[in-house]
Write an enzyme that holds these catalytic residues in place. Structure first.
Site, short mmCIF file in Angstrom:
data_model
loop_
_atom_site.label_atom_id
_atom_site.label_comp_id
_atom_site.label_asym_id
_atom_site.label_seq_id
_atom_site.Cartn_x
_atom_site.Cartn_y
_atom_site.Cartn_z
N CYS A 74 0.93 -1.03 0.02
CA CYS A 74 0.01 0.01 0.10
C CYS A 74 0.96 1.20 0.09
O CYS A 74 2.19 1.07 -0.44
CB CYS A 74 -0.96 -0.12 1.17
SG CYS A 74 -0.23 -0.08 2.91
N GLN A 75 0.29 2.27 0.60
CA GLN A 75 1.33 3.57 0.52
C GLN A 75 2.27 3.59 1.53
O GLN A 75 3.54 3.75 1.20
CB GLN A 75 0.64 4.67 0.72
CG GLN A 75 1.12 6.20 0.56
CD GLN A 75 1.60 6.39 -0.85
OE1 GLN A 75 0.76 6.19 -1.68
NE2 GLN A 75 2.86 6.79 -0.93
#
Length: 183
Positions: A74-75
């Site tokens: 994810c980020q």
């Protein structure tokens, strides 16, 4: 699920760094899954990644290609860890996630696919909406009625909860908007 079970799931999660992921990708040994929202993926993602947003994550739909490592990202690593726990609960044994997520991948200078025409990121949208609500609540509280200050307090409490828990209700709500669903 008991606290012990949750700790066991966290302990089973294997974390890899960007260098190892890059090597595996060059050797075509990885099935890479991005668990961010469609607008984030549309804006920028690691080449070869498949999108499976955490907001509608289905563990039964996840399968690593034969002989490949399954890696989630994810980020920053919070959402991929949450998705991995869902996979463990569904019975999958071997799951990894990228330490530091896309941010760490880019910090190492590895390439990404970037789309300049994509909507702005969910987190920037949250910052714009939350900041606007706090500003409006404060101005209305100062000039109309002090009761409007409750709006600013409510947004502040929501942001505090999001920071502590890693779950942002506003981001999940914004992710459901039609312009954030485009890939």
């Amino acid at each position: 699920m008991t606290v012990v079970d949750a700790k066991n799931l966290r302990d089973r999660l294997q974390t890899i760094d960007s260098t190892i992921l890059h090597e595996w990708m060059e050797q075509d040994q990885v099935t890479l899954i991005d668990v961010r929202e469609p607008s984030e993926f549309a804006g920028e993602h690691i080449p070869g990644a498949r999108l499976m947003p955490l907001s509608r994550f289905n563990p039964e739909a996840v399968a690593a290609e034969s002989g490949n490592y399954l890696v989630l990202y994810c980020q920053t690593g919070n959402r991929s860890a949450e998705a991995a726990q869902q996979l463990f609960r569904a019975g999958m044994e071997q799951v990894m996630h990228l330490n530091g997520g896309l941010s760490e991948w880019k910090r190492h200078g590895y390439s990404t696919n970037v789309n300049k025409n994509a909507p702005i990121s969910i987190m920037r949208q949250v910052q714009i909406v939350a900041g606007s609500l706090v500003l409006v609540g404060t101005l209305l509280g100062a000039f109309v009625s002090p009761w409007f200050l409750l709006l600013s307090g409510f947004v502040g409490a929501g942001l505090t909860f999001a920071g502590i828990s890693g779950i942002c209700a506003m981001a999940r709500l914004l992710a459901k908007l039609p312009y954030n669903q485009r890939v």
